[in-house]
Design an enzyme around this catalytic site. Structure first.
Site, PDB file in Angstrom:
ATOM      1  N   LYS A 186       0.087  -1.504  -0.082  1.00  0.00           N
ATOM      2  CA  LYS A 186       0.102  -0.019  -0.021  1.00  0.00           C
ATOM      3  C   LYS A 186       0.807   1.335   0.061  1.00  0.00           C
ATOM      4  CE  LYS A 186      -4.038  -1.790   0.185  1.00  0.00           C
ATOM      5  NZ  LYS A 186      -5.210  -1.913  -0.633  1.00  0.00           N
ATOM      6  N   LYS A 245     -14.202  -6.705  -6.039  1.00  0.00           N
ATOM      7  CA  LYS A 245     -14.574  -6.828  -4.881  1.00  0.00           C
ATOM      8  C   LYS A 245     -15.595  -7.890  -4.488  1.00  0.00           C
ATOM      9  CE  LYS A 245     -10.645  -5.340  -3.522  1.00  0.00           C
ATOM     10  NZ  LYS A 245     -10.289  -4.181  -3.048  1.00  0.00           N
ATOM     11  N   ASP A 263      -0.589  -0.984  -4.886  1.00  0.00           N
ATOM     12  CA  ASP A 263      -1.524  -0.660  -4.300  1.00  0.00           C
ATOM     13  C   ASP A 263      -1.520   0.563  -3.573  1.00  0.00           C
ATOM     14  OD1 ASP A 263      -4.382   0.760  -3.993  1.00  0.00           O
ATOM     15  OD2 ASP A 263      -5.248  -1.425  -3.413  1.00  0.00           O
ATOM     16  N   GLU A 268      -1.906  -0.749  -9.007  1.00  0.00           N
ATOM     17  CA  GLU A 268      -3.460  -0.564  -8.787  1.00  0.00           C
ATOM     18  C   GLU A 268      -4.518   0.654  -8.574  1.00  0.00           C
ATOM     19  OE1 GLU A 268      -7.324  -3.091  -5.576  1.00  0.00           O
ATOM     20  OE2 GLU A 268      -4.987  -4.180  -5.795  1.00  0.00           O
ATOM     21  N   ASP A 283     -10.156  -0.734  -9.329  1.00  0.00           N
ATOM     22  CA  ASP A 283     -10.195  -0.916  -7.983  1.00  0.00           C
ATOM     23  C   ASP A 283     -11.699   0.048  -7.880  1.00  0.00           C
ATOM     24  OD1 ASP A 283     -11.116  -1.964  -5.205  1.00  0.00           O
ATOM     25  OD2 ASP A 283      -8.646  -1.817  -4.566  1.00  0.00           O
TER      26      ASP A 283
END
Length: 338
Positions: free
Chosen positions: A154, A251, A178, A204, A229
């Site tokens: 992240k 998701k 991400d 991402e 995403d």
């Protein structure tokens, strides 16, 4: 069919930080459907970014219990269409209900879900393991705590390149990045050049979800693939992401469960896009559901249960990125706490 709703506060091993928030506890709703001596389990977690709480999900499901109890022999697809009309403003609640119904349906058929769908599990992708934003020293420590073949890192800080440069010194693992909407177009293009040198596989959601022009520019000019995403929530978004992203990260909680996720995966494949499913820090209930989609995926991020201090269920297990299925039918889940 009997409906049981349970709420849990899932304690994390470490504070989990992304570009826009930090948390130590993940509230979760578990749906159990009972019929003919079988139980099916589903899960959805709360999420402040989407303004979803456990209480709101529970409230919306309680309103449609008469419908759920009236269901008899509908297929999961038929059930999802009916439930979607009643829960179209709460995909998270629909997700928990849909997973539970898929689990129950497969158990009644005496098969694991992937068997019911006719999938071969011979070439399943490995899951990554997520390293949340922290000091560089703590991020290195978290990585060393669990050696893994693929890490999802992240980012969205002023030290992003320095973080990845330092992490690279300690592992030969594949890196995925991400940024959770935390970068600009120019930052992404420049960062991608450096990150590619550091062994990063893809980026991402670097830009804000509604920055379609920006993502179109990245699609043309980024040296690394870009995976959607936050820009890809429901089925209609897959076509919008075409020619703006190289792939989509689906998701279950955002799209309404396994049934809709399978439709999104099919559409993405038809458009020549890479397919990925991610998690939202679910327990083994939600993670086990994801596992049955693996044969259809290029990438997967299903480490949610690994991030927990204590799980609430048994089901699939993960070792060094490799997923092993439960011996039980359906999704293979059994609750530990009731």
């Amino acid at each position: 069919m009997k409906v049981i709703l349970r709420t849990f506060n899932l304690q994390l091993k470490h504070t989990f930080t992304i570009s826009r928030e930090s948390y130590d506890v993940q509230p979760s709703l578990i749906v159990e459907l009972q019929s003919e001596g079988y139980s099916g389990f589903g899960e959805a977690t709360s999420n402040p970014y989407y303004k979803i709480t456990v209480d709101s999900m529970k409230h919306n499901l309680e309103k449609i219990i008469p419908f759920i109890e009236s269901v008899t022999n509908e297929t999961p697809e038929e059930f999802w269409l009916k439930a979607h009309k009643l829960l179209e403003n709460d995909m998270f609640a629909l997700c928990a209900l849909d997973i539970a119904y898929n689990d129950l349906y497969a158990c009644k058929k005496g098969k694991k879900l992937y068997e019911l769908w006719g999938y071969s599990i011979n070439k399943n992708p490995k899951t990554d393991y997520t390293i949340g934003i922290d000091s560089i020293e703590k991020m290195v420590s978290k990585m060393k705590e669990l050696p893994w073949p693929i890490y999802k890192i992240k980012l969205g800080t002023k030290e992003d390149i320095a973080i990845v440069t330092e992490l690279r010194k300690h592992t030969d693992a594949i890196f995925r990045i991400d940024a959770n909407c935390g970068w600009t177009v120019s930052e992404t293009i420049n960062n991608a050049i450096e990150l590619k040198k550091l062994g990063v596989e893809f980026l991402e959601q670097p830009l804000k979800a509604d920055n379609w022009e920006g993502h179109k520019e990245l699609f043309k000019h980024s040296v690394l693939p870009i995976i959607a995403d936050e820009s890809c929530i429901i089925e209609e978004d897959v076509a919008k992401c075409h020619n703006h992203f190289h792939g989509v990260n689906i998701k279950l909680v955002k799209c309404g469960g396994l049934t809709s996720a399978r439709m999104m995966i099919s559409q993405a494949k038809k458009l020549g896009m890479k397919t990925m499913v991610g998690c939202m820090t679910e327990s083994t209930v939600g993670i086990s559901a994801i596992a049955h989609l693996l044969p259809e995926l290029d990438f997967v991020d299903m480490d949610g249960a690994l991030l927990l201090a204590e799980d609430i269920a048994t089901g699939i297990t993960i070792k060094n990125g490799v997923i092993k299925y439960s011996e039980l039918n359906g999704t293979g889940v059994t609750l530990i706490s009731k």
